[in-house]
Design a protein around this motif. Structure first.
Motif, PDB file in Angstrom:
ATOM      1  N   ILE A 165       0.851  -1.189   0.000  1.00 22.79           N
ATOM      2  CA  ILE A 165       0.000   0.000   0.000  1.00 22.79           C
ATOM      3  C   ILE A 165       0.886   1.240   0.000  1.00 22.79           C
ATOM      4  CG2 ILE A 165      -1.823   1.259   1.197  1.00 22.79           C
ATOM      5  CD1 ILE A 165      -2.704  -1.454   0.100  1.00 22.79           C
ATOM      6  N   PHE A 166       0.603   2.166  -0.893  1.00 17.97           N
ATOM      7  CA  PHE A 166       1.425   3.367  -1.030  1.00 17.97           C
ATOM      8  C   PHE A 166       0.716   4.575  -0.425  1.00 17.97           C
ATOM      9  CE2 PHE A 166       3.398   0.566  -3.984  1.00 17.97           C
ATOM     10  CZ  PHE A 166       4.725   0.983  -4.048  1.00 17.97           C
ATOM     11  N   PRO A 167       1.452   5.392   0.335  1.00 18.23           N
ATOM     12  CA  PRO A 167       0.845   6.587   0.941  1.00 18.23           C
ATOM     13  C   PRO A 167       0.444   7.610  -0.110  1.00 18.23           C
ATOM     14  CG  PRO A 167       3.230   6.589   1.254  1.00 18.23           C
ATOM     15  CD  PRO A 167       2.874   5.251   0.680  1.00 18.23           C
ATOM     16  N   THR A 168      -0.509   8.450   0.266  1.00 17.36           N
ATOM     17  CA  THR A 168      -0.994   9.518  -0.612  1.00 17.36           C
ATOM     18  C   THR A 168      -0.615  10.858   0.000  1.00 17.36           C
ATOM     19  OG1 THR A 168      -3.103   9.541   0.561  1.00 17.36           O
ATOM     20  CG2 THR A 168      -2.947   8.131  -1.397  1.00 17.36           C
ATOM     21  N   GLY A 169      -0.831  11.933  -0.747  1.00 11.52           N
ATOM     22  CA  GLY A 169      -0.506  13.258  -0.229  1.00 11.52           C
ATOM     23  C   GLY A 169      -1.451  14.314  -0.779  1.00 11.52           C
ATOM     24  N   LEU A 170      -1.889  15.222   0.085  1.00 12.08           N
ATOM     25  CA  LEU A 170      -2.774  16.311  -0.333  1.00 12.08           C
ATOM     26  C   LEU A 170      -1.969  17.373  -1.066  1.00 12.08           C
ATOM     27  CD1 LEU A 170      -5.612  17.701  -0.124  1.00 12.08           C
ATOM     28  CD2 LEU A 170      -4.745  18.792   1.967  1.00 12.08           C
ATOM     29  N   VAL A 171      -2.442  17.761  -2.247  1.00 14.35           N
ATOM     30  CA  VAL A 171      -1.831  18.837  -3.024  1.00 14.35           C
ATOM     31  C   VAL A 171      -2.843  19.974  -3.089  1.00 14.35           C
ATOM     32  CG1 VAL A 171      -0.793  19.513  -5.214  1.00 14.35           C
ATOM     33  CG2 VAL A 171      -0.547  17.153  -4.398  1.00 14.35           C
ATOM     34  N   VAL A 172      -2.576  21.059  -2.360  1.00 13.75           N
ATOM     35  CA  VAL A 172      -3.513  22.181  -2.291  1.00 13.75           C
ATOM     36  C   VAL A 172      -3.230  23.157  -3.432  1.00 13.75           C
ATOM     37  CG1 VAL A 172      -4.378  24.094  -0.893  1.00 13.75           C
ATOM     38  CG2 VAL A 172      -3.701  21.940   0.205  1.00 13.75           C
ATOM     39  N   ARG A 173      -4.266  23.379  -4.250  1.00 11.64           N
ATOM     40  CA  ARG A 173      -4.160  24.357  -5.336  1.00 11.64           C
ATOM     41  C   ARG A 173      -5.324  25.343  -5.218  1.00 11.64           C
ATOM     42  NH1 ARG A 173      -2.893  19.458  -8.576  1.00 11.64           N
ATOM     43  NH2 ARG A 173      -0.617  19.332  -8.796  1.00 11.64           N
ATOM     44  N   GLY A 174      -5.760  25.876  -6.340  1.00  8.29           N
ATOM     45  CA  GLY A 174      -6.704  26.986  -6.292  1.00  8.29           C
ATOM     46  C   GLY A 174      -8.173  26.647  -6.315  1.00  8.29           C
ATOM     47  N   SER A 175      -8.546  25.355  -6.253  1.00  7.84           N
ATOM     48  CA  SER A 175      -9.972  25.012  -6.329  1.00  7.84           C
ATOM     49  C   SER A 175     -10.633  24.912  -4.961  1.00  7.84           C
ATOM     50  CB  SER A 175     -10.158  23.689  -7.090  1.00  7.84           C
ATOM     51  OG  SER A 175      -9.606  22.613  -6.359  1.00  7.84           O
ATOM     52  N   THR A 176      -9.870  25.186  -3.894  1.00 11.46           N
ATOM     53  CA  THR A 176     -10.456  25.178  -2.545  1.00 11.46           C
ATOM     54  C   THR A 176     -10.177  26.503  -1.853  1.00 11.46           C
ATOM     55  OG1 THR A 176      -8.444  24.056  -1.730  1.00 11.46           O
ATOM     56  CG2 THR A 176     -10.366  22.682  -2.208  1.00 11.46           C
TER      57      THR A 176
END
Length: 351
Positions: free
Chosen positions: A324-335
């Motif tokens: 199982i591979f970890p994930t990561g939040l990528v914050v851009r301009g849609s929030t």
């Protein structure tokens, strides 16, 4: 014009003036051939344009040196990175890929699996495929090694590579909640997908933990494509008490939601925050600028191929493996902050 005669290993042996068996041993890397002889053979073979016979190699090694790769949708931009990861390992292992698109259709998947097995592939990598229906299971249990990617069987233990669905969705919901969103819609993937089910349960768990709105009408059952996202956006954003944020099960869903919002005159992100999942290349384009959950797609594809190659080399029964591979939040301009939270902040600043 006469066809050029194919150069054979005998031609290389005659040109070098050494025994055919010595040339064969030099070309396959046998240790008892001197470095000088090995260099002579390889230079001569290259100069003459000799290419080893894949058929002869397959017969000698009792392998086809081909790997079948099944993907659910060739038009989905998330899948090429998985395939590239498989290819990275296949090239190193001197194997060819046979790529099959199933369109998420069980009959099409079965047809491709039968064709691959009839071609005697060494193994198969199944990315987001059916895993548990009787006819599919019969083919999976036929003896050819396989690895499942991003969709597991709930009733069988198989070699499996996947992403941390719970972690990814939890990160996304936590991010939206931190921006003041209490009413978050969710677009789920296919009903028969274990990955989609894991993501839905993670969304529900996060909403319960954060004490956010838990209305059943906030969940839209769909598929991993643009039309699903668009339809979900139209329905969720037409609710009397519409959500201020929508979490989509993949980036295509999210882009469909954004398209629906634009059609309804709802601005992203000031009126509506949207989060996707996959982090496809398009998500980073300035005009899209999508906040999303990053998946290590190419790395996962390579891990699946590595797992498959180990199974091909050693086909003795052994316990199923899982990675199982970890994930990561990528914050851009849609929030952005929810309209209510932003309004409260403006009022506070005005006082």
């Amino acid at each position: 014009m006469k066809d050029k005669k194919r150069v054979t290993i005998k031609d290389v042996a005659n040109e070098c003036g050494i025994a055919l068996s010595t040339v064969s041993n030099a070309l396959v890397g046998k240790q008892h051939v001197s470095e000088e002889t090995r260099r002579l053979v390889k230079e001569t073979a290259e100069r003459l344009g000799y290419r080893a016979s894949a058929v002869a190699r397959a017969l000698r090694m009792q392998r086809s040196f081909t790997i079948g790769v099944l993907i659910a949708d060739v038009a989905n931009p998330a899948f090429p990175d998985f395939v590239r990861g498989v290819e990275d390992v296949a090239i190193r292992e001197k194997c060819s890929l046979l790529l099959c698109n199933t369109d998420g259709d069980e009959e099409k998947q079965i047809w491709h699996m039968r064709a691959l097995l009839d071609s005697q592939v060494d193994g198969m990598v199944l990315i987001s495929q059916y895993t548990d229906t009787p006819r599919v299971r019969e083919l999976l249990d036929s003896g050819t090694p396989f690895v499942l990617v991003q969709r597991r069987s709930p009733r069988h233990e198989d070699d499996y590579v996947g992403s941390d669905n719970v972690g990814g969705i939890t990160q996304a919901v936590d991010h939206l909640a931190s921006l003041g969103h209490t009413r978050i819609g969710f677009v789920r993937g296919p009903m028969d997908s274990s990955t989609a089910a894991e993501r839905l349960e993670a969304y529900k768990a996060a909403v319960r933990r954060l004490k956010l709105d838990r209305d059943a009408e906030l969940i839209f059952n769909g598929d991993y494509n643009l039309p699903t996202g668009y339809d979900a956006g139209l329905r969720l954003l037409s609710l009397p008490n519409r959500p201020t944020a929508i979490m989509a099960s993949n980036d295509l869903n999210a882009m469909g939601v954004i398209e629906a919002a634009m059609e309804l005159g709802i601005k992203v992100p000031s009126d509506l925050s949207v989060v996707g999942l996959d982090d496809i290349q398009l998500a980073s384009f300035r005009r899209i600028d999508l906040t999303t959950i990053h998946l290590q797609k190419r790395t996962m594809g390579a891990a699946a191929a590595e797992m498959l190659m180990k199974r091909i080399r050693n086909q003795r029964p052994s316990p199923a493996r899982e990675q199982i591979f970890p994930t990561g939040l990528v914050v851009r301009g849609s929030t952005a902050r929810s309209p209510q939270a932003a309004g409260r902040k403006r009022k506070k600043e005005a006082v």
